[in-house]
Design an enzyme around this catalytic site. Sequence first.
Site, PDB file in Angstrom:
ATOM      1  N   ASN A   1       1.416  -9.842   1.333  1.00 33.49           N
ATOM      2  CA  ASN A   1       0.211  -9.156   1.441  1.00 33.49           C
ATOM      3  C   ASN A   1      -0.183  -8.175   0.611  1.00 33.49           C
ATOM      4  O   ASN A   1      -0.473  -6.816   0.927  1.00 33.49           O
ATOM      5  CB  ASN A   1       0.466  -8.449   2.974  1.00 33.49           C
ATOM      6  CG  ASN A   1      -1.054  -7.857   3.456  1.00 33.49           C
ATOM      7  OD1 ASN A   1      -2.021  -8.532   3.162  1.00 33.49           O
ATOM      8  ND2 ASN A   1      -1.063  -6.669   4.272  1.00 33.49           N
TER       9      ASN A   1
ATOM     10  N   TYR B   1       0.852  -1.116   0.044  1.00 28.45           N
ATOM     11  CA  TYR B   1      -0.070  -0.071  -0.108  1.00 28.45           C
ATOM     12  C   TYR B   1       0.791   1.136   0.052  1.00 28.45           C
ATOM     13  O   TYR B   1       0.780   1.999  -1.138  1.00 28.45           O
ATOM     14  CB  TYR B   1      -0.905  -0.007   1.237  1.00 28.45           C
ATOM     15  CG  TYR B   1      -1.712   1.070   1.373  1.00 28.45           C
ATOM     16  CD1 TYR B   1      -2.448   1.425   0.237  1.00 28.45           C
ATOM     17  CD2 TYR B   1      -1.909   1.509   2.798  1.00 28.45           C
ATOM     18  CE1 TYR B   1      -3.224   2.945   0.642  1.00 28.45           C
ATOM     19  CE2 TYR B   1      -2.810   2.781   3.113  1.00 28.45           C
ATOM     20  CZ  TYR B   1      -3.245   3.399   1.980  1.00 28.45           C
ATOM     21  OH  TYR B   1      -4.082   4.474   1.915  1.00 28.45           O
ATOM     22  N   ILE B   2       1.652   1.233   1.123  1.00 28.66           N
ATOM     23  CA  ILE B   2       2.560   2.772   1.049  1.00 28.66           C
ATOM     24  C   ILE B   2       3.471   2.633   0.009  1.00 28.66           C
ATOM     25  O   ILE B   2       4.044   3.561  -0.412  1.00 28.66           O
ATOM     26  CB  ILE B   2       2.917   3.004   2.465  1.00 28.66           C
ATOM     27  CG1 ILE B   2       1.896   2.905   3.568  1.00 28.66           C
ATOM     28  CG2 ILE B   2       3.655   4.260   2.574  1.00 28.66           C
ATOM     29  CD1 ILE B   2       2.415   2.824   4.879  1.00 28.66           C
TER      30      ILE B   2
ATOM     31  N   LYS C   1       9.035  -2.431  15.884  1.00 33.38           N
ATOM     32  CA  LYS C   1       9.601  -1.158  15.197  1.00 33.38           C
ATOM     33  C   LYS C   1      10.218  -0.455  16.204  1.00 33.38           C
ATOM     34  O   LYS C   1      11.265   0.217  15.897  1.00 33.38           O
ATOM     35  CB  LYS C   1       8.071  -0.350  15.070  1.00 33.38           C
ATOM     36  CG  LYS C   1       7.365  -0.769  14.057  1.00 33.38           C
ATOM     37  CD  LYS C   1       7.976  -0.955  12.497  1.00 33.38           C
ATOM     38  CE  LYS C   1       7.169  -1.073  11.564  1.00 33.38           C
ATOM     39  NZ  LYS C   1       7.892  -1.387  10.116  1.00 33.38           N
TER      40      LYS C   1
ATOM     41  N   TYR D   1       4.113  -6.186  17.170  1.00 34.18           N
ATOM     42  CA  TYR D   1       3.996  -5.285  15.863  1.00 34.18           C
ATOM     43  C   TYR D   1       5.084  -4.151  16.375  1.00 34.18           C
ATOM     44  O   TYR D   1       5.768  -3.712  16.024  1.00 34.18           O
ATOM     45  CB  TYR D   1       2.950  -4.888  15.191  1.00 34.18           C
ATOM     46  CG  TYR D   1       3.061  -3.665  14.408  1.00 34.18           C
ATOM     47  CD1 TYR D   1       3.700  -3.824  13.143  1.00 34.18           C
ATOM     48  CD2 TYR D   1       2.789  -2.466  14.564  1.00 34.18           C
ATOM     49  CE1 TYR D   1       3.858  -3.082  12.252  1.00 34.18           C
ATOM     50  CE2 TYR D   1       2.627  -1.440  13.878  1.00 34.18           C
ATOM     51  CZ  TYR D   1       3.436  -1.648  12.527  1.00 34.18           C
ATOM     52  OH  TYR D   1       3.641  -0.653  11.893  1.00 34.18           O
TER      53      TYR D   1
ATOM     54  N   PHE E   1      10.049  -0.709   3.759  1.00 35.84           N
ATOM     55  CA  PHE E   1       8.607  -1.052   4.013  1.00 35.84           C
ATOM     56  C   PHE E   1       8.480  -2.353   4.412  1.00 35.84           C
ATOM     57  O   PHE E   1       7.552  -2.406   5.415  1.00 35.84           O
ATOM     58  CB  PHE E   1       7.721  -0.630   2.780  1.00 35.84           C
ATOM     59  CG  PHE E   1       7.755   0.792   2.545  1.00 35.84           C
ATOM     60  CD1 PHE E   1       7.146   1.832   3.173  1.00 35.84           C
ATOM     61  CD2 PHE E   1       8.376   1.060   1.210  1.00 35.84           C
ATOM     62  CE1 PHE E   1       7.174   3.139   2.751  1.00 35.84           C
ATOM     63  CE2 PHE E   1       8.246   2.486   0.856  1.00 35.84           C
ATOM     64  CZ  PHE E   1       7.740   3.466   1.609  1.00 35.84           C
TER      65      PHE E   1
ATOM     66  N   ASN F   1      -1.451   7.332  10.783  1.00 32.76           N
ATOM     67  CA  ASN F   1      -2.320   6.238  10.363  1.00 32.76           C
ATOM     68  C   ASN F   1      -2.756   6.607   8.834  1.00 32.76           C
ATOM     69  O   ASN F   1      -3.368   7.572   8.258  1.00 32.76           O
ATOM     70  CB  ASN F   1      -3.684   6.198  11.026  1.00 32.76           C
ATOM     71  CG  ASN F   1      -3.470   5.585  12.189  1.00 32.76           C
ATOM     72  OD1 ASN F   1      -2.688   5.951  12.902  1.00 32.76           O
ATOM     73  ND2 ASN F   1      -4.337   4.566  12.393  1.00 32.76           N
TER      74      ASN F   1
ATOM     75  N   ARG G   1      -6.776   8.783  16.556  1.00 26.09           N
ATOM     76  CA  ARG G   1      -5.445   8.517  15.757  1.00 26.09           C
ATOM     77  C   ARG G   1      -5.380   9.946  14.722  1.00 26.09           C
ATOM     78  O   ARG G   1      -6.437  10.585  14.416  1.00 26.09           O
ATOM     79  CB  ARG G   1      -5.645   7.417  14.797  1.00 26.09           C
ATOM     80  CG  ARG G   1      -5.997   6.077  15.640  1.00 26.09           C
ATOM     81  CD  ARG G   1      -4.649   5.659  16.233  1.00 26.09           C
ATOM     82  NE  ARG G   1      -4.609   4.496  16.979  1.00 26.09           N
ATOM     83  CZ  ARG G   1      -5.029   4.025  18.319  1.00 26.09           C
ATOM     84  NH1 ARG G   1      -5.314   5.299  18.922  1.00 26.09           N
ATOM     85  NH2 ARG G   1      -5.127   3.016  18.798  1.00 26.09           N
TER      86      ARG G   1
ATOM     87  N   SER H   1       6.790   3.676  13.078  1.00 31.26           N
ATOM     88  CA  SER H   1       5.444   3.557  13.345  1.00 31.26           C
ATOM     89  C   SER H   1       5.205   4.604  14.616  1.00 31.26           C
ATOM     90  O   SER H   1       6.063   4.625  15.840  1.00 31.26           O
ATOM     91  CB  SER H   1       4.738   2.442  13.649  1.00 31.26           C
ATOM     92  OG  SER H   1       3.523   2.375  14.115  1.00 31.26           O
TER      93      SER H   1
END
Length: 338
Positions: free
Chosen positions: A38, A14-15, A156, A152, A83, A182, A234, A127
Amino acid sequence: MSKGKILVTGGTGYIGSHTVVDLLENDFEVVSVDNYHNSKAGVLDGIEEITGVRVANHTVDLSDAAAAAKLFESNKFDGAIHFAAFKSVGESVTKPLAYYRNNLNSLLNVIAGLKRQGSGRLVFSSSCSVYGNADELPVTEATPRKEAESPYARTKQMGEDILYDYCAAHPDFSAILLRYFNPAGAHPSGKIGEDAATPASNLVPVITEVGAGKRDTMTVFGTDYATRDGSCVRDYIHVADLAHAHTLALEYLMSDRATENPALFNLGIGEGLTVLEVIRAFERVAEQPLNYEIGARRPGDVVAVYADRSKATRELGWEPRYDVDDIMRTAWAWEQQR
């Protein structure tokens, strides 16, 4: 003339895919590495439609040291943006070893590969989860990290620590840590957006899938937090804004302007929105109600976190261009056509 050959790990994600587009539009040559854990190969078609460039993707699991070494032996990079990582907070709680193994080994192998070929410039995807439940908001880069709320988030924190230690031992290796808030939305062209190979777990794609009838309903995890309406807060940043920050960060590294190593930047709009406020933004943009229900709190979620982005604006020259309505509008347009 190319500004340099850049490795983007997780480049079909995605990013990553949005960053590939931004790099190409700013005259970088890009090589992608993604094993499609993913993501989907079709995103390369969308990138080509936007930029006119067919990006090569190497299907490599970067947590495999031998496979990663082979990649670096056959390519010479001027820098890398990393990423590639597992990213589901909830899944990390139930599968912690998978997250430690993948997220840490892939980073170690990328560092080693860059160092072997003498191209020690790395932008690391971190993150806001590293802040945990911060005592003060908005968080700045000087805000102390607190206990991680999930495996997770801990990967990071550990990834950042690895880079702090490595850069201290090898000053010729330079890094930037980008702490995302986000990411949401889709490319304004409508050609690429969030299209994970596994079911979406992030708030905005879940909202749009419910709106499109691909899911019957969604759950708001907890409305008893000490926030404006009881739901978590967020900072939502448009993915195209986030992508451009990576280009600026890379240029910052390549111009040797950094006064710290690693350099650290928060990336967010600088405003906190509750889950229910984001739902209202969708209803406003889509002009339809959303079917949702209230559920219990979810393990691993922090109560509230949003950014002070002034350092990124001052040093990188980065300014977000999109607000929450733009996020929802582009995400909804993407959802309706995919």
